[in-house]
Every structure is written in structure tokens, then in C-alpha cells.
Design an enzyme around this catalytic site. Structure first.
Site, PDB file in Angstrom:
ATOM      1  CE1 TYR A 142       0.438   0.539   4.335  1.00 26.15           C
ATOM      2  CE2 TYR A 142      -0.596  -1.444   4.619  1.00 26.15           C
ATOM      3  CZ  TYR A 142       0.184  -0.395   4.976  1.00 26.15           C
ATOM      4  OH  TYR A 142       0.664  -0.489   6.493  1.00 26.15           O
ATOM      5  CE  LYS A 157       6.334  -0.574   6.778  1.00 27.74           C
ATOM      6  NZ  LYS A 157       7.442  -1.176   6.990  1.00 27.74           N
TER       7      LYS A 157
END
Ligand code: HXC
Length: 254
Positions: A142, A157
Site C-alpha cells: 500500500y 512506507k
């Protein structure tokens, strides 16, 4: 891996622990870090059942002094550092509008800042000592899509993915240091599985979204990490390898 030293942050549980298992079995010198001493000792016992060489360091990747100490203690224990796996992560499900500033900062600090602090400190050690080390960052699928319900983790991330590519170019060109990432999908027996799919319904929804119809195994991630650090992957740099059973491609199920 024989005689090589690898640091795995967040190595007392989940994927980190399974990577530590794989590397000790392969004859490596493994350092696992974590915030909780008791959990580190439990993991050590479990990992060393079959023998091997493992050292624990209690530290928090959010604390730059702890990160410096991590490098010093590893070098003191094993003489050098060959590999770093930035695996430590923090995450919880929360609607974006309900996420507090502290909650945002806490995940950004662990995932994004912690990855940079560890990469920087180990990278400096490699540069000073002319070592062509290799880093693996643990990402998620994601980070290039939408992390609805985990905006802090998704943003952090995404930054880690950018850091992977940027360091791969900067440090690859100047120092021969390789930096790659692994983007796991849903993996069984990990913090993600415990926290993000804790209800039976959520777990079923997740499994139904995966073309291969199952969660990944942490041992599969460990095998991929092992390959990426090996000489067989010596020409792979700046790459992010997805291991998710095809989940993120499954946008229009029929
Ligand atoms: C809303 C929450 C919350 C929750 C914490 N907070 N949990 N808000 N819902 N469930 C808020 C707190 O209220 C506080 O804000 C702020 O976050 C900091 O919380 P602390 O508990 O004080 O922080 P700390 O002790 O530093 O713990 C960090 C943590 C924690 C991230 C919050 O969950 C943690 O330590 N996690 C580590 C393990 C982990 O998360 N593993 C999963 C990784 S899975 P206020 O405003 O109240 O002060 C993963 C990948 C998934 O990352 C990939 C899937 C494909």
C-alpha cells in the site's frame, strides 16, 4: 551467509524473527534489536534451538543514540557489519480524521525516521571502512497505492520506498552499497496479521482478496531476503520485490 553479520531491527517477532532463524541456520552472525528485553530473550531462545550465533540489542530505532550504540555493539561483538534489514515497524488501524498528532508522529518516527537513522549509521560505518554492504527495507504494497485506515504507515512506507531508490543510486554509485526493498502482502504470524486482520471477518476478506487464496508465510519472506543479500542478487539494486500472492494487482475481481 557463513561468517557474515546481519542486523535485523525489530527482530524479536514476526518476519524479523523468521529472517533471524533463516540467517542463523545459514551460518550467519545475527543481531536482532527490539524495545523489549524480555521478548528479545524469548526470541533468542526460540531461534537458537538448532544452534547458531545470535546477539540481542535492546534499543529503539527512534532514538539516534540507541542506533549509534547498535552499530558499536555489533562491531564489538562480531567485528564488522555486512547487512542491515530495516524491519522494525509500528502500525494500528485508525481513520485518518481520528488519528492524533502523537499517533501520526509515533509511526512516522518508527518507520520513516528509524529506517533513515539505521541506514545512515550503518552506511557511515561501511563508507568509513570501505565495505560494500547491503540493505533491505521492509515495505508494503500500500505504499504505492492507498493505505486506507493506516495513513501514517502508508505515508511512512512510501517514504521508505523513496529512500530505498535514492540510497541505491547515491550509495551504489559511490560506494557499491546495494539497497533494496521487499513489499510483503498479508503474511501469517506477523504483527500485521495480529493487528490488521484480527477479526475472523477481516481475515476472510483479506484472504478472499488474494488471487492465490492464502496468506503468505514468514519463511517465504525470509527466503527472499536471503536471496537479496546473497551474491546471486549482486546486480539487483534499488528494486522493490513484491511478495503478496498477487493481491495488489487484484483491482477488478471477476
Ligand atoms: C488510535 C492509537 C492507537 C490505536 C496508539 N495510538 N494506538 N490511536 N488507535 N489503536 C496513539 C496513542 O493514543 C498516542 O497518541 C500515540 O498513538 C502514541 O501511542 P503510544 O502507545 O504512546 O506509542 P508507543 O508506545 O511509542 O507505541 C508505538 C505504536 C505501537 C506504533 C503506537 O502500536 C507499537 O509499538 N507498535 C509496534 C508493533 C507494531 O505495530 N507492529 C505492526 C507492524 S505491521 P495520543 O494522542 O493519545 O498521545 C506493519 C505492516 C503491515 O507495519 C503490512 C500489511 C500488509
Amino acid at each position: 551467509m557463513k561468517g557474515k553479520t546481519v542486523i535485523i531491527t525489530g527482530g524479536s517477532s514476526g518476519m524479523g524473527k523468521y529472517m533471524a532463524k533463516k540467517f542463523t541456520e545459514a551460518g550467519g552472525n545475527v543481531v536482532i534489536t527490539g524495545r523489549n528485553e524480555e521478548r528479545l530473550q524469548e526470541a533468542k531462545k526460540e531461534i537458537l534451538i538448532e544452534g547458531g550465533s545470535l546477539f540481542t540489542i535492546q534499543m529503539d530505532v527512534r532514538n539516534p543514540d540507541d542506533v549509534k550504540r547498535m552499530v558499536l555493539e555489533t562491531v564489538e561483538q562480531y567485528g564488522t557489519i555486512d547487512f542491515l534489514i530495516n524491519n522494525a515497524a509500528g502500525n494500528f488501524i485508525v481513520p485518518a480524521e481520528k488519528l492524533s498528532i502523537n499517533g501520526w508522529n509515533s509511526v512516522i518516527d518508527i518507520v520513516l525516521n528509524g529506517t533513515f537513522y539505521c541506514s545512515r549509521e550503518v552506511g557511515l560505518y561501511w563508507i568509513d571502512n570501505n565495505i560494500k554492504g547491503s540493505i533491505i527495507n521492509i515495505g508494503t504494497t500500500y505504499s504505492w497505492g492507498a493505505g486506507a485506515g493506516v495513513i501514517h504507515s502508508a505515508a511512512a512506507k512510501a517514504g521508505v520506498l523513496s529512500m530505498t531508490r535514492t540510497l541505491a543510486v547515491e550509495w551504489g554509485r559511490k560506494y557499491g552499497i546495494r539497497v533494496n526493498a521487499i513489499a510483503p502482502g498479508p503474511i501469517d504470524r506477523t504483527g500485521g496479521a495480529e493487528r490488521l486482520w484480527e477479526s475472523k471477518e477481516a481475515a476472510m476478506r483479506t484472504i478472499n482478496s488474494i488471487p492465490l487464496g492464502r496468506l503468505g508465510e514468514p519463511e517465504e519472506i525470509a527466503e527472499l531476503a536471503y536471496f537479496l543479500l546473497s551474491d546471486h542478487a549482486a546486480y539487483i539494486n534499488g528494486e522493490c520485490i513484491t511478495m503478496d500472492g498477487g493481491q495488489w494487482l487484484n483491482q477488478h475481481p471477476f
